[in-house]
Each structure stands twice: as structure tokens, then as C-alpha cells.
Design an enzyme around this catalytic site. Structure first.
Site, PDB file in Angstrom:
ATOM      1  CD  GLU A 118      11.867 -75.429  10.905  1.00 48.92           C
ATOM      2  OE1 GLU A 118      10.727 -75.840  10.592  1.00 48.92           O
ATOM      3  OE2 GLU A 118      12.915 -76.024  10.587  1.00 48.92           O
ATOM      4  NE  ARG A 128       5.041 -78.761  12.793  1.00 53.60           N
ATOM      5  CZ  ARG A 128       5.792 -79.849  12.883  1.00 53.60           C
ATOM      6  NH1 ARG A 128       5.682 -80.646  13.930  1.00 53.60           N
ATOM      7  NH2 ARG A 128       6.665 -80.127  11.929  1.00 53.60           N
ATOM      8  CE  LYS A 174      11.232 -79.686   7.344  1.00 50.11           C
ATOM      9  NZ  LYS A 174      10.344 -78.941   8.273  1.00 50.11           N
TER      10      LYS A 174
END
Length: 223
Positions: free
Chosen positions: A56, A60, A144
Site C-alpha cells: 500500500e 501522503r 480497513k
């Protein structure tokens, strides 16, 4: 309440199956924020050499989309997704970069709808029963749990298993070697996400051998 037509139901079922396959392959999913472009390939190679091949890549940093694009082009054997997707625009950019799955830290009506319309499977973030219900109404059954430890950890997962039979989670946030086995022992956990196997200082110093070793040790805990 939103009602899915037959075509939407089938598309969602297909995407749930895709999520199940990638989580079964992953077991542990590294959650990666790339700070330098030169780290993209050696970090991915070290993680893969240790057995972690589902990655993943968070959005960011300014290198997130570049990392997804390069890994899809140069490391096609890996399964590469986009994390920290916050809105429809970020979802579209991740799709364009070639992301094979999408992970969000939370759920909004707009983002859940965008995921429903997308061909790429999405793992929406949740921290409460209300979040789950938003996604559940649109056919989502895989989420998640974030931040997992702050949200109650394994106790929360046990509690959520009652009203949400058939829903499964990828807990992320506070998962580490000390609690990894407890998380994976929960029947509604399909895999976990974490960062402990590639400490930021190891990446900064190019200690790829240590990252490979730590990745392999993480999987050994699940043997």
C-alpha cells in the site's frame, strides 16, 4: 436507503472477491510513505525479498503517485495499491497511476459512491459501527479498521463481529510484532497493515538487508 441493482451487486461481489484474494496473498500489508524517489525500487525489492509482495503506497507525500506508477511499470509481479485516498480526485489520480486497489483512512458518502463506480476495488476506512453501516448500505463488506489500536484493537473486532456478520477487516495503526498474532487470530481479520518492518531510519540509511530480514520475520510469526 441506497438499493443496488443487479449489475451493481455483481460488480461489488467481484471487487470483494478481489480484495479477499489480495489480502490472502498479503497477510501483512506494508503501508509505505515514500519520502525520496530513489527509495522506491530498493524498498519494494527488500520487502518483496522478505515475502511481502502486496504494497500500500500512501498518497501522503508528493512521491506517492510516482511510486505507484513506477512499481506497476518496473515491478509488475507486485500488487500495488494506493492508500490515504481522501476524495474522488485522489481516487481518480490513483487509478490513472495504475493502482490495483484503493485504501482510505475513513469513509464519506462521496468517496464510498466513487468507489462503487470505480473498477478498482476499495477498502474503506472505518473506526465505528456507523462508518461500517455507511459502506454496508452500498454493498461494502471489507474494511480497513483505522487506527486499530486506538479504536479498541482486538476487543473492538470481537464486538463488531456480532452485528456485522460477514464483514471482514484489515486492521492498521498500532499493529506490531507483539500483537500481530492476536489480530490475525480474529475470525473477521483477513490481513493487517503496518510499518514496523521498515523503520524510517533503515530506509534513510539504505539498510535494505535489515528490512528484508524484518519482513521475513514478520511472516514467520504467522507460520
Amino acid at each position: 436507503m441506497t438499493t443496488l441493482d443487479n449489475n451493481q451487486q455483481q460488480r461489488m461481489a467481484d471487487k470483494i472477491a478481489q480484495i479477499d484474494r489480495l489480502c490472502a496473498r498479503a497477510r501483512i500489508m506494508p503501508v509505505i510513505t515514500i519520502m525520496r524517489e530513489e527509495d522506491i525500487l530498493p524498498l519494494a525489492d527488500a520487502l518483496a525479498a522478505g515475502g511481502l509482495t502486496v504494497l500500500e503506497i500512501t498518497l501522503r507525500s508528493v512521491h506517492g503517485l510516482t511510486a505507484i506508477r513506477r512499481l506497476r511499470e518496473e515491478r509488475p509481479e507486485l500488487c500495488v495499491g494506493a492508500g490515504t485516498v481522501l476524495d474522488r480526485q485522489m481516487l481518480a489520480a490513483a487509478e490513472e497511476a495504475g493502482a490495483q486497489f484503493i485504501v482510505t483512512p475513513g469513509s464519506t458518502a462521496e468517496l464510498l459512491q466513487a468507489g462503487l463506480e470505480s473498477d478498482v476495488p476499495m477498502l474503506p476506512g472505518t473506526s465505528s459501527a456507523s462508518d461500517i453501516m455507511l459502506g454496508y448500505a452500498l454493498g461494502y463488506r471489507r474494511f480497513k479498521l483505522f487506527p486499530a489500536e486506538v479504536c479498541g484493537g482486538t476487543a473492538a473486532l470481537k464486538a463488531l463481529g456480532g452485528p456485522f456478520n460477514g464483514v471482514r477487516f484489515c486492521p492498521t495503526g498500532g499493529v506490531n510484532p507483539d500483537n500481530l498474532q492476536r489480530y490475525m487470530a480474529q475470525p473477521n481479520v483477513m490481513c493487517v497493515g503496518g510499518t514496523w518492518m521498515f523503520d524510517s531510519e533503515w530506509v534513510k540509511n539504505g539498510d535494505w538487508a535489515r528490512i528484508q530480514q524484518c519482513s521475513a520475520k514478520a511472516l514467520e510469526l504467522l507460520a
